[in-house]
Design a protein around this motif. Structure first.
Motif, short mmCIF file in Angstrom:
data_model
loop_
_atom_site.label_atom_id
_atom_site.label_comp_id
_atom_site.label_asym_id
_atom_site.label_seq_id
_atom_site.Cartn_x
_atom_site.Cartn_y
_atom_site.Cartn_z
N ARG A 89 43.67 31.35 43.56
CA ARG A 89 44.33 32.66 43.43
C ARG A 89 43.62 33.53 42.39
NH1 ARG A 89 50.84 31.50 42.98
NH2 ARG A 89 51.17 30.50 45.02
N VAL A 90 43.18 32.90 41.31
CA VAL A 90 42.53 33.64 40.24
C VAL A 90 41.26 34.31 40.75
CG1 VAL A 90 41.34 33.41 38.02
CG2 VAL A 90 43.50 32.21 38.41
N PHE A 91 40.48 33.58 41.53
CA PHE A 91 39.22 34.15 42.01
C PHE A 91 39.42 35.16 43.13
CE2 PHE A 91 37.88 30.09 40.07
CZ PHE A 91 36.99 30.61 39.14
N TRP A 92 40.48 35.00 43.92
CA TRP A 92 40.78 36.03 44.90
C TRP A 92 41.16 37.33 44.19
CZ3 TRP A 92 38.80 35.83 49.34
CH2 TRP A 92 38.72 34.66 50.08
N LEU B 177 37.19 39.02 33.99
CA LEU B 177 36.32 37.94 34.47
C LEU B 177 35.97 36.96 33.35
CD1 LEU B 177 33.88 40.00 36.71
CD2 LEU B 177 35.41 38.22 37.52
N GLN B 178 35.86 37.45 32.14
CA GLN B 178 35.47 36.60 31.03
C GLN B 178 36.56 35.65 30.60
OE1 GLN B 178 33.98 39.04 27.81
NE2 GLN B 178 32.38 39.95 29.05
N THR B 179 37.82 36.06 30.71
CA THR B 179 38.90 35.25 30.13
C THR B 179 39.81 34.56 31.14
OG1 THR B 179 40.34 37.20 29.99
CG2 THR B 179 38.99 36.67 28.06
N MET B 180 39.85 35.02 32.38
CA MET B 180 40.81 34.47 33.33
C MET B 180 40.60 32.99 33.62
SD MET B 180 41.64 37.38 36.22
CE MET B 180 43.02 36.48 36.92
N VAL B 181 39.36 32.52 33.53
CA VAL B 181 39.07 31.14 33.89
C VAL B 181 39.40 30.17 32.75
CG1 VAL B 181 37.24 29.58 34.66
CG2 VAL B 181 37.31 31.92 35.50
N ILE B 182 39.42 30.67 31.51
CA ILE B 182 39.59 29.78 30.36
C ILE B 182 40.83 28.90 30.46
CG2 ILE B 182 39.99 29.74 27.86
CD1 ILE B 182 38.18 32.22 27.69
N PRO B 183 42.03 29.45 30.79
CA PRO B 183 43.21 28.58 30.81
C PRO B 183 43.28 27.61 31.98
CG PRO B 183 43.79 30.92 30.57
CD PRO B 183 42.38 30.85 31.03
N LEU C 175 37.53 46.95 26.66
CA LEU C 175 36.93 45.62 26.68
C LEU C 175 37.71 44.67 25.77
CD1 LEU C 175 34.50 43.87 27.63
CD2 LEU C 175 33.38 44.52 25.50
N GLY C 176 38.13 45.18 24.61
CA GLY C 176 38.85 44.33 23.67
C GLY C 176 40.19 43.86 24.18
N VAL C 177 40.92 44.74 24.86
CA VAL C 177 42.27 44.36 25.32
C VAL C 177 42.25 43.74 26.71
CG1 VAL C 177 43.30 46.17 23.93
CG2 VAL C 177 42.76 46.65 26.32
N GLY C 178 41.18 43.99 27.46
CA GLY C 178 41.12 43.45 28.82
C GLY C 178 41.16 41.94 28.85
N GLY C 179 40.57 41.31 27.84
CA GLY C 179 40.61 39.86 27.78
C GLY C 179 42.02 39.33 27.70
N GLY C 180 42.87 40.01 26.92
CA GLY C 180 44.27 39.61 26.83
C GLY C 180 44.98 39.73 28.17
N PHE C 181 44.70 40.81 28.88
CA PHE C 181 45.32 40.97 30.20
C PHE C 181 44.83 39.90 31.17
CE2 PHE C 181 46.20 45.49 28.97
CZ PHE C 181 47.58 45.43 29.18
N GLY C 182 43.56 39.48 31.03
CA GLY C 182 43.06 38.42 31.88
C GLY C 182 43.84 37.13 31.70
N LEU C 183 44.14 36.79 30.45
CA LEU C 183 44.93 35.59 30.17
C LEU C 183 46.35 35.72 30.73
CD1 LEU C 183 43.80 34.89 26.50
CD2 LEU C 183 43.10 33.67 28.56
N VAL C 184 46.92 36.90 30.60
CA VAL C 184 48.27 37.13 31.13
C VAL C 184 48.29 36.97 32.65
CG1 VAL C 184 50.08 38.86 31.46
CG2 VAL C 184 48.99 38.61 29.23
N LEU C 185 47.31 37.56 33.32
CA LEU C 185 47.26 37.47 34.78
C LEU C 185 47.08 36.02 35.24
CD1 LEU C 185 45.02 40.57 35.57
CD2 LEU C 185 47.44 40.30 36.11
N THR C 186 46.28 35.26 34.50
CA THR C 186 46.11 33.85 34.84
C THR C 186 47.43 33.11 34.74
OG1 THR C 186 43.82 33.86 34.08
CG2 THR C 186 44.91 31.73 34.24
N GLY C 187 48.19 33.39 33.69
CA GLY C 187 49.50 32.75 33.54
C GLY C 187 50.43 33.07 34.69
N LEU C 188 50.40 34.31 35.15
CA LEU C 188 51.26 34.71 36.26
C LEU C 188 50.85 34.03 37.57
CD1 LEU C 188 51.55 38.53 35.48
CD2 LEU C 188 53.36 36.83 35.24
N LEU C 189 49.54 33.89 37.78
CA LEU C 189 49.04 33.38 39.05
C LEU C 189 49.08 31.86 39.17
CD1 LEU C 189 45.91 35.67 39.54
CD2 LEU C 189 47.99 35.70 40.91
#
Length: 488
Positions: free
Chosen positions: A170-173, A30-36, A147-161
């Motif tokens: 899509r990100v918020f769903w 939730l913390q990182t997915m919105v940034i990109p 918590l430390g690595v989850g932020g990286g996964f959030g950025l990756v998921l955003t890139g995919l979506l």
């Protein structure tokens, strides 16, 4: 925990640790997915970049206001009901953000999502209550590393979506699905316990702290847009600092303060929070600087890799996230073998090496991947060590609020890194373009190395007692510092 309760007698369920890890992973996502996708949100809602930026600012403001209060409520009224309540609020916010086409409602949804920052300190407090002592160190290390690595996964998921400008909804769903699964897992995995805390919430202290933090965060997050020397920025900074001073005076005179002053001034806790501040800075420099760097068009700038958001996420950030998971898994064994303080010192050295490597070697894909992966090891080990150092110094009755303060400190670190980096990227550009100069990234990676150095130095100032089997005993509310005795 009450007097003479031996943590060795506890029998946690098999779902407790993996369930809490998923909850914490959700927080990081939730913390990182919105940034990109802030720019994408602005374009698709047809609003200015400044207006779209409030989806991040509002989230941070809600976090700093809600986290200490929620931590105190969890200490007083039980961790499970507060955890479930926070997840319900976050789910509501995610659904609002996913379904609306209004910026105002999107910002409201992000405010509700902001209370998710309190989930991490609550999860740590639950582990302290439920895990036997012999498993607590490793469990906290794994949870914190998540918590430390989850932020990286959030950025990756955003890139995919959102590849090729896909709908940002899509990100918020996806976050709604994450939170719903976390809610179900928490419902079944976290045991219900009778209320054990005494006292009440210091609401006046909460209001003063909220005003101070909101004003200071507004100056930090909006300073570039308003102008760092503008009347608005300076007013927020000065009034916020004065309010924070008044809050400190008030807390010292209150019998049951929201945050016991010793939780902030006690030497080991102060050093631990300083280390946390700079871990947050190093983590966000790694996320943001490396992501922007690889997306820079090489044909125009003479550096970078012309990567798409998807390419930056999968090729350059995902390997570091995977390495971080491995480091988090191993961190518990390292802490048990060597102690949390040496692990934190070592992590700082690893971070320095990773950033310095990035400064001198960033022309090939493997070099960037190697550098970001090394820094991810630093983040995972540091996040694993810090809660163990923190909980060695606070009572079980103060675990929630102490970890909440530590979470705010980490949020301040990430906000500082984000504000400074975005300001420099926008200010120092190649003539005739909006592309940052390569020296900006060099400075960012040097700043990351300095942050890691400060983490290591702060860790050397922490003095811990030799590890012995302990029995948790009753703690005076006004001390704020744990009292333990060896088992007979």
């Amino acid at each position: 925990m009450s007097s003479a309760v031996r943590t060795e007698d506890l029998r946690p369920g098999v779902l407790l640790l993996p369930g809490l890890c998923f909850v914490v992973m959700t927080v990081a996502v939730l913390q990182t997915m919105v940034i990109p996708i802030v720019g994408t949100i602005g374009m698709q809602l047809e609003v200015s970049p400044t207006a779209a930026g409030w989806v991040i600012t509002a989230n941070l403001l809600a976090a700093v206001v809600a986290t200490p209060v929620i931590g105190r409520l969890a200490d007083l009224h039980g961790k499970r009901p507060v955890l479930i309540g926070v997840l319900l609020l976050v789910l509501a916010g995610s659904l609002v953000a996913a379904s609306t086409h209004s910026l105002a409602l999107l910002i409201f949804g992000r405010v509700l999502q902001g209370v998710s920052y309190a989930l991490f300190p609550i999860a740590l407090a639950i582990l302290r209550d439920e895990m036997p002592h012999r498993k607590l160190v490793g469990s906290m290390a794994i949870l914190s590393g998540t918590l430390g690595v989850g932020g990286g996964f959030g950025l990756v998921l955003t890139g995919l979506l959102t590849a090729d400008g896909a709908d940002y909804h899509r990100v918020f769903w996806l976050t709604s699905v994450f939170v719903l699964v976390a809610l179900v897992i928490a419902w079944f995995a976290v045991p219900a316990r009778a209320r054990s805390g005494l006292g009440s919430v210091d609401w006046w202290g909460a209001v003063l702290l909220a005003i101070a933090l909101v004003l200071l965060f507004l100056a930090l997050t909006q300073g570039r847009e308003w102008g760092w020397g503008s009347v608005t920025t300076l007013a927020c900074s000065i009034i916020g600092a004065i309010t924070l001073a008044l809050w400190w005076i008030f807390e010292n005179k209150t019998p049951a303060p929201l945050v016991a002053p010793r939780l902030l001034t006690h030497g080991p806790l102060l050093a631990t929070n300083i280390a946390t501040l700079f871990v947050g800075i190093g983590m966000f420099v790694n996320f943001l600087a490396s992501s922007y760097f690889v997306q820079t068009p090489r044909e125009l700038a003479g550096y970078g890799f012309s990567a798409t958001v998807l390419g930056a996420s999968v090729v350059y950030l995902l390997p570091g996230a995977v390495v971080g998971v491995i480091a988090a898994t191993c961190s518990g064994a390292f802490i048990r073998r060597f102690g949390a303080r040496p692990v934190l010192i070592t992590s700082g050295g690893i971070g320095v090496f990773g950033f310095v490597f990035f400064v001198f070697f960033h022309t090939a894909t493997w070099q960037v991947v190697a550098a970001t992966s090394i820094v991810s090891v630093f983040v995972s080990l540091a996040f694993a060590a810090i809660p163990n150092l923190l909980m060695a110094e606070v009572s079980a009755s103060d675990t929630g609020v102490a970890n909440s303060v530590n979470s705010i400190v980490r949020t301040v670190g990430t906000s500082i890194a984000s504000a400074l980096l975005t300001t420099m990227l926008a200010t120092y550009t190649i003539a005739g373009t909006s592309i940052p100069r390569e020296t900006v990234y060099t400075f960012a990676f040097v700043a990351g190395a300095i942050a890691c150095t400060i983490v290591a130095l702060a860790a050397t100032a922490i003095r811990v007692q030799p590890s012995i089997p302990v029995t948790v005993t009753e703690v005076a509310r006004d001390s704020g510092v744990a009292q333990v005795r060896g088992n007979p």
